[in-house]
Design an enzyme around this catalytic site. Sequence first.
Site, PDB file in Angstrom:
ATOM      1  NE  ARG A 119      -3.962  -0.407   1.751  1.00  0.00           N
ATOM      2  CZ  ARG A 119      -5.239  -0.294   2.045  1.00  0.00           C
ATOM      3  NH1 ARG A 119      -5.768   0.170   2.863  1.00  0.00           N
ATOM      4  NH2 ARG A 119      -5.952  -1.335   1.548  1.00  0.00           N
ATOM      5  CE  LYS A 174      -8.091 -10.744   0.880  1.00  0.00           C
ATOM      6  NZ  LYS A 174      -7.861  -9.809   0.016  1.00  0.00           N
ATOM      7  CE  LYS A 199      -2.322  -4.888   2.295  1.00  0.00           C
ATOM      8  NZ  LYS A 199      -3.043  -5.601   1.423  1.00  0.00           N
ATOM      9  CB  SER A 219      -4.842  -8.789  -8.657  1.00  0.00           C
ATOM     10  OG  SER A 219      -4.780  -7.647  -7.895  1.00  0.00           O
ATOM     11  CG  ASN A 240      -8.954  -5.337   1.426  1.00  0.00           C
ATOM     12  OD1 ASN A 240      -9.492  -6.580   1.608  1.00  0.00           O
ATOM     13  ND2 ASN A 240      -8.172  -4.777   0.536  1.00  0.00           N
ATOM     14  CG  ASP A 285      -3.552  -2.886  -0.812  1.00  0.00           C
ATOM     15  OD1 ASP A 285      -4.347  -3.881  -0.766  1.00  0.00           O
ATOM     16  OD2 ASP A 285      -3.408  -2.129   0.120  1.00  0.00           O
ATOM     17  CB  THR A 312     -10.453  -8.940  -7.089  1.00  0.00           C
ATOM     18  OG1 THR A 312      -9.028  -9.025  -6.806  1.00  0.00           O
ATOM     19  CG2 THR A 312     -11.019  -8.519  -5.624  1.00  0.00           C
ATOM     20  CB  ALA A 348     -15.635   2.643  -2.607  1.00  0.00           C
TER      21      ALA A 348
HETATM   22  N1  LIG Z   1      -7.469  -4.653  -6.986  1.00  0.00           N
HETATM   23  C1  LIG Z   1      -7.596  -6.039  -6.496  1.00  0.00           C
HETATM   24  O1  LIG Z   1      -7.496  -6.979  -6.710  1.00  0.00           O
HETATM   25  C2  LIG Z   1      -8.316  -5.970  -4.915  1.00  0.00           C
HETATM   26  C3  LIG Z   1      -8.258  -7.125  -4.122  1.00  0.00           C
HETATM   27  C4  LIG Z   1      -8.833  -7.415  -2.735  1.00  0.00           C
HETATM   28  C5  LIG Z   1      -9.458  -6.291  -2.546  1.00  0.00           C
HETATM   29  N2  LIG Z   1      -9.652  -4.832  -2.973  1.00  0.00           N
HETATM   30  C6  LIG Z   1     -10.304  -4.013  -2.580  1.00  0.00           C
HETATM   31  O2  LIG Z   1     -11.354  -3.789  -3.369  1.00  0.00           O
HETATM   32  C7  LIG Z   1     -11.514  -2.344  -3.112  1.00  0.00           C
HETATM   33  C8  LIG Z   1     -11.468  -1.601  -4.491  1.00  0.00           C
HETATM   34  O3  LIG Z   1     -10.006  -1.663  -5.093  1.00  0.00           O
HETATM   35  P1  LIG Z   1      -9.814  -1.223  -6.632  1.00  0.00           P
HETATM   36  O4  LIG Z   1      -8.422  -1.779  -7.066  1.00  0.00           O
HETATM   37  O5  LIG Z   1     -10.930  -1.281  -7.539  1.00  0.00           O
HETATM   38  O6  LIG Z   1      -9.486   0.280  -6.275  1.00  0.00           O
HETATM   39  P2  LIG Z   1      -9.643   1.668  -7.110  1.00  0.00           P
HETATM   40  O7  LIG Z   1      -8.953   2.538  -6.224  1.00  0.00           O
HETATM   41  O8  LIG Z   1      -9.476   1.182  -8.507  1.00  0.00           O
HETATM   42  O9  LIG Z   1     -11.150   2.013  -7.041  1.00  0.00           O
HETATM   43  C9  LIG Z   1     -11.842   2.413  -5.939  1.00  0.00           C
HETATM   44  C10 LIG Z   1     -13.029   3.586  -6.456  1.00  0.00           C
HETATM   45  O10 LIG Z   1     -13.749   3.759  -5.276  1.00  0.00           O
HETATM   46  C11 LIG Z   1     -14.021   5.039  -5.555  1.00  0.00           C
HETATM   47  N3  LIG Z   1     -14.565   5.582  -4.303  1.00  0.00           N
HETATM   48  C12 LIG Z   1     -13.532   6.201  -3.191  1.00  0.00           C
HETATM   49  N4  LIG Z   1     -14.465   6.403  -2.234  1.00  0.00           N
HETATM   50  C13 LIG Z   1     -15.748   6.178  -2.499  1.00  0.00           C
HETATM   51  C14 LIG Z   1     -16.969   6.541  -1.687  1.00  0.00           C
HETATM   52  N5  LIG Z   1     -17.252   7.095  -0.637  1.00  0.00           N
HETATM   53  N6  LIG Z   1     -18.115   6.207  -2.393  1.00  0.00           N
HETATM   54  C15 LIG Z   1     -18.115   5.665  -3.734  1.00  0.00           C
HETATM   55  N7  LIG Z   1     -16.725   5.602  -4.435  1.00  0.00           N
HETATM   56  C16 LIG Z   1     -15.829   5.685  -3.819  1.00  0.00           C
HETATM   57  C17 LIG Z   1     -12.772   5.898  -6.457  1.00  0.00           C
HETATM   58  O11 LIG Z   1     -13.065   6.980  -6.758  1.00  0.00           O
HETATM   59  C18 LIG Z   1     -12.371   4.612  -7.175  1.00  0.00           C
HETATM   60  O12 LIG Z   1     -12.953   4.769  -8.356  1.00  0.00           O
HETATM   61  C19 LIG Z   1     -10.510  -1.717  -2.207  1.00  0.00           C
HETATM   62  O13 LIG Z   1     -11.172  -1.751  -0.981  1.00  0.00           O
HETATM   63  C20 LIG Z   1      -9.437  -2.632  -2.222  1.00  0.00           C
HETATM   64  O14 LIG Z   1      -8.580  -2.708  -1.010  1.00  0.00           O
HETATM   65  C21 LIG Z   1      -8.937  -4.923  -4.441  1.00  0.00           C
END
Ligand SMILES: NC(=O)c1ccc[n+]([C@@H]2O[C@H](COP(=O)([O-])OP(=O)(O)OC[C@H]3O[C@@H](n4cnc5c(N)ncnc54)[C@H](O)[C@@H]3O)[C@@H](O)[C@H]2O)c1
Length: 348
Positions: A36, A60, A72, A142, A256, A111, A146, A233
């Site tokens: 992160r 997990k 992490k 990834s 998460n 992340d 996911t 989000a």
């Molecule tokens: N990318 C992965 O493979 C992965 C794996 C496990 C968990 N996650 C979790 O999934 C979530 C999304 O990951 P991602 O990779 O798509 O991230 P990302 O940053 O691409 O997308 C997050 C989106 O959420 C929006 N956002 C932020 N705050 C918001 C709110 N209050 N209301 C509505 N929208 C909001 C942002 O504008 C963005 O478009 C995160 O919590 C991440 O930790 C992701």
Amino acid sequence: MLDHEQVVIRTGRRSRLPVIVAVHSTVLGPAAGGLRLWHYPDWRDGLDDALRLSAAMTSKFAVAGLPSGGGKAVVALPEGMVLDADRRREVLHDVADVIVALGGTYATGPDVGTGPDDMASIGDITPHVFCRPAHLGGSGDSSPHTAQGTLAALRAVSRRLYGTSSLAGRTLSVVGLGRVGAALARLLAAEGAALTVTDVDPGKRKVCDEVGAVWLSPDKILAAEVDIVVPAALGSVLDEPTVRGLRCRAVAGPANNQLATPDVADLLHQRGVIWVPDYVASAGGVIHAISAELHRLPAAEARARVDAIEDTVTDLLRTAESRGQTPAQAADELARRRLRAAPGPTGP
Ligand SMILES: NC(=O)c1ccc[n+]([C@@H]2O[C@H](COP(=O)([O-])OP(=O)(O)OC[C@H]3O[C@@H](n4cnc5c(N)ncnc54)[C@H](O)[C@@H]3O)[C@@H](O)[C@H]2O)c1
């Protein structure tokens, strides 16, 4: 009490930024978990994140049935700091130094704030890195996996609620249309689900139009009357007021750390809302990366492991119901049982 096997905090020799790597557990195997790269008011807030997120990685992997431990990495950027390409590479090489020092106990991946190209930079220095771009031998982004895994979790929820895993005609609200949320919205639309979506970024309205969804503002979407709410989000979206306002039958999504505090799982249960623990629903990305890169499984077998999240969630919901537990309790118990049954920490 420190619940972790080791925590390394080091000032990066190139970037002079705080690099934190938390290895929560190697009981099931060498630890893995993303990097992160995020802004924090104080580096100690980044340490809190690393401690919490690495423990969640242990659960997990345990619930997914994979022989990996939880870790992490966090680089705590001061508020407002923008990294140019050179500085970014310095930061990533500083992280790689810590990974090298851990001697194979921990491998990183993407992340929040990092992606496959960043993993390529880390790969300049250490092989203990997942999700480098495919042309460099990694399994790449990834987030599609996911999203696929979350779809599997949603099928299990649908089966529990409606007796069928088909999501055709179900109403779902997707909160956040980033990498995972947008991919998931596309998968759900292809299944024939009726979607309500939101994002704080108005530019994401084009995803909404593409999937034929209805747009609601971020402050209204959690109270939308739908079958399933899908948090995609950032964390802590579920607290007492939001849970009291829910008008859905289940919450399951990839974001998460969805619960503001652990007791929110009990409130969801009392309100009759099924909540799939985030570390179970979001496991598709790591399951795919570990299966493809570490276990060298062919694509179809890696995909089958991701799809097996449907069985995992089905079993968890069934166990929780038969024992009068919340799904969170059932998942935590399963993780603890698998950790207890393992021989012990993996040495470097
Ligand atoms: N990318 C992965 O493979 C992965 C794996 C496990 C968990 N996650 C979790 O999934 C979530 C999304 O990951 P991602 O990779 O798509 O991230 P990302 O940053 O691409 O997308 C997050 C989106 O959420 C929006 N956002 C932020 N705050 C918001 C709110 N209050 N209301 C509505 N929208 C909001 C942002 O504008 C963005 O478009 C995160 O919590 C991440 O930790 C992701």
